[in-house]
Design a protein around this motif. Structure first.
Motif, PDB file in Angstrom:
ATOM      1  N   LYS A  32       0.812  -1.211   0.000  1.00 50.97           N
ATOM      2  CA  LYS A  32       0.000   0.000   0.000  1.00 50.97           C
ATOM      3  C   LYS A  32       0.847   1.263   0.000  1.00 50.97           C
ATOM      4  CE  LYS A  32      -3.668  -2.292   2.495  1.00 50.97           C
ATOM      5  NZ  LYS A  32      -4.419  -2.374   3.735  1.00 50.97           N
ATOM      6  N   ALA A  33       2.095   1.162   0.362  1.00 49.03           N
ATOM      7  CA  ALA A  33       2.934   2.347   0.523  1.00 49.03           C
ATOM      8  C   ALA A  33       3.949   2.488  -0.607  1.00 49.03           C
ATOM      9  CB  ALA A  33       3.639   2.288   1.874  1.00 49.03           C
ATOM     10  N   MET A  34       3.555   2.246  -1.846  1.00 51.36           N
ATOM     11  CA  MET A  34       4.437   2.449  -2.998  1.00 51.36           C
ATOM     12  C   MET A  34       4.219   3.867  -3.519  1.00 51.36           C
ATOM     13  SD  MET A  34       6.419  -0.049  -3.717  1.00 51.36           S
ATOM     14  CE  MET A  34       6.891  -0.137  -5.398  1.00 51.36           C
ATOM     15  N   TYR A  35       5.305   4.593  -3.680  1.00 52.09           N
ATOM     16  CA  TYR A  35       5.223   5.976  -4.125  1.00 52.09           C
ATOM     17  C   TYR A  35       6.056   6.156  -5.394  1.00 52.09           C
ATOM     18  CZ  TYR A  35       3.588   6.564   0.641  1.00 52.09           C
ATOM     19  OH  TYR A  35       2.884   6.446   1.810  1.00 52.09           O
ATOM     20  N   GLN A  36       5.578   7.020  -6.293  1.00 52.27           N
ATOM     21  CA  GLN A  36       6.250   7.314  -7.558  1.00 52.27           C
ATOM     22  C   GLN A  36       6.907   8.687  -7.452  1.00 52.27           C
ATOM     23  OE1 GLN A  36       6.466   5.155 -10.111  1.00 52.27           O
ATOM     24  NE2 GLN A  36       5.291   3.692  -8.893  1.00 52.27           N
ATOM     25  N   PHE A  37       8.148   8.803  -7.930  1.00 52.61           N
ATOM     26  CA  PHE A  37       8.895  10.048  -7.852  1.00 52.61           C
ATOM     27  C   PHE A  37       9.649  10.301  -9.152  1.00 52.61           C
ATOM     28  CE2 PHE A  37       8.933   8.191  -3.595  1.00 52.61           C
ATOM     29  CZ  PHE A  37       8.353   9.213  -2.865  1.00 52.61           C
ATOM     30  N   SER A  81      10.295   4.400  -8.256  1.00 53.95           N
ATOM     31  CA  SER A  81       9.308   4.152  -7.204  1.00 53.95           C
ATOM     32  C   SER A  81      10.038   3.703  -5.945  1.00 53.95           C
ATOM     33  CB  SER A  81       8.310   3.085  -7.640  1.00 53.95           C
ATOM     34  OG  SER A  81       8.968   1.876  -7.879  1.00 53.95           O
ATOM     35  N   TYR A 111       9.273   2.231  -1.748  1.00 55.29           N
ATOM     36  CA  TYR A 111       8.310   1.651  -0.821  1.00 55.29           C
ATOM     37  C   TYR A 111       8.488   2.246   0.561  1.00 55.29           C
ATOM     38  CZ  TYR A 111       5.777  -1.735   1.973  1.00 55.29           C
ATOM     39  OH  TYR A 111       4.909  -2.319   2.850  1.00 55.29           O
ATOM     40  N   ASN A 148       8.559   5.275   1.891  1.00 52.11           N
ATOM     41  CA  ASN A 148       9.081   6.604   2.160  1.00 52.11           C
ATOM     42  C   ASN A 148       8.504   7.573   1.135  1.00 52.11           C
ATOM     43  OD1 ASN A 148      10.527   8.902   2.667  1.00 52.11           O
ATOM     44  ND2 ASN A 148      12.536   7.957   2.547  1.00 52.11           N
ATOM     45  N   ASP A 149       7.654   8.489   1.585  1.00 48.37           N
ATOM     46  CA  ASP A 149       7.016   9.409   0.643  1.00 48.37           C
ATOM     47  C   ASP A 149       7.758  10.743   0.513  1.00 48.37           C
ATOM     48  OD1 ASP A 149       6.389  10.288   3.162  1.00 48.37           O
ATOM     49  OD2 ASP A 149       4.300  10.747   2.702  1.00 48.37           O
ATOM     50  N   HIS A 150       8.995  10.816   1.034  1.00 47.60           N
ATOM     51  CA  HIS A 150       9.772  12.057   0.960  1.00 47.60           C
ATOM     52  C   HIS A 150      11.072  11.891   0.164  1.00 47.60           C
ATOM     53  CE1 HIS A 150       7.034  13.817   3.788  1.00 47.60           C
ATOM     54  NE2 HIS A 150       7.272  12.871   4.664  1.00 47.60           N
ATOM     55  N   ARG A 151      11.153  10.883  -0.675  1.00 46.27           N
ATOM     56  CA  ARG A 151      12.385  10.663  -1.438  1.00 46.27           C
ATOM     57  C   ARG A 151      12.562  11.743  -2.492  1.00 46.27           C
ATOM     58  NH1 ARG A 151      14.291   5.081  -1.884  1.00 46.27           N
ATOM     59  NH2 ARG A 151      15.714   5.993  -3.365  1.00 46.27           N
TER      60      ARG A 151
END
Length: 128
Positions: A87-92, A102, A104, A106-109
């Protein structure tokens, strides 16, 4: 109640099914299942470890456990990666190179790698 039904109740109870579900599955009253389990003193809510099949200890006042140990939990999840809900996969987009990546958890990369961080922060490699 036949011996076959009694054995099936034991098996279903070991798998963690409740009285009502067992009654529905076997076509008998849930009160019959409940009274039989009490009579033979089957433990309530016995959970079996999905990896090794041992009983899982329940600690009062704590979140219910699914595995008997950390080793079993880790081994089971590593062998069932398709069932993990990430659930905690973020795209940057990397600040330095502009590459999409992407991460997992950490939403501040900001950077796709340590090399990009060093290049952006210190202006190139240390060899120059």
């Amino acid at each position: 109640m036949t011996d076959e039904q009694k054995q099936k109740i034991h098996d279903l109870r070991q798998q963690g099914f409740g009285y009502m579900k067992i009654g529905q599955m076997m076509g008998i009253s849930d009160n019959t299942v409940r009274s039989y389990c009490r009579r033979v003193q089957l433990p309530k809510n016995t959970v079996i470890c999905p990896r090794c099949g041992r009983a899982v200890k329940r600690l009062p006042g704590r979140k219910p456990r699914k595995f008997c140990s950390d080793a079993c939990r880790t081994a089971w999840w590593n062998s069932h990666l398709d069932q993990v809900e990430r659930k905690a996969m973020y795209q940057f987009t990397c600040v330095n190179c502009g590459k999409e990546f992407s991460a997992y958890g950490n939403d501040h990369r900001k950077y796709c790698s340590r090399a990009c961080y060093i290049t952006h922060r210190f202006g190139g490699s240390r060899d120059e």
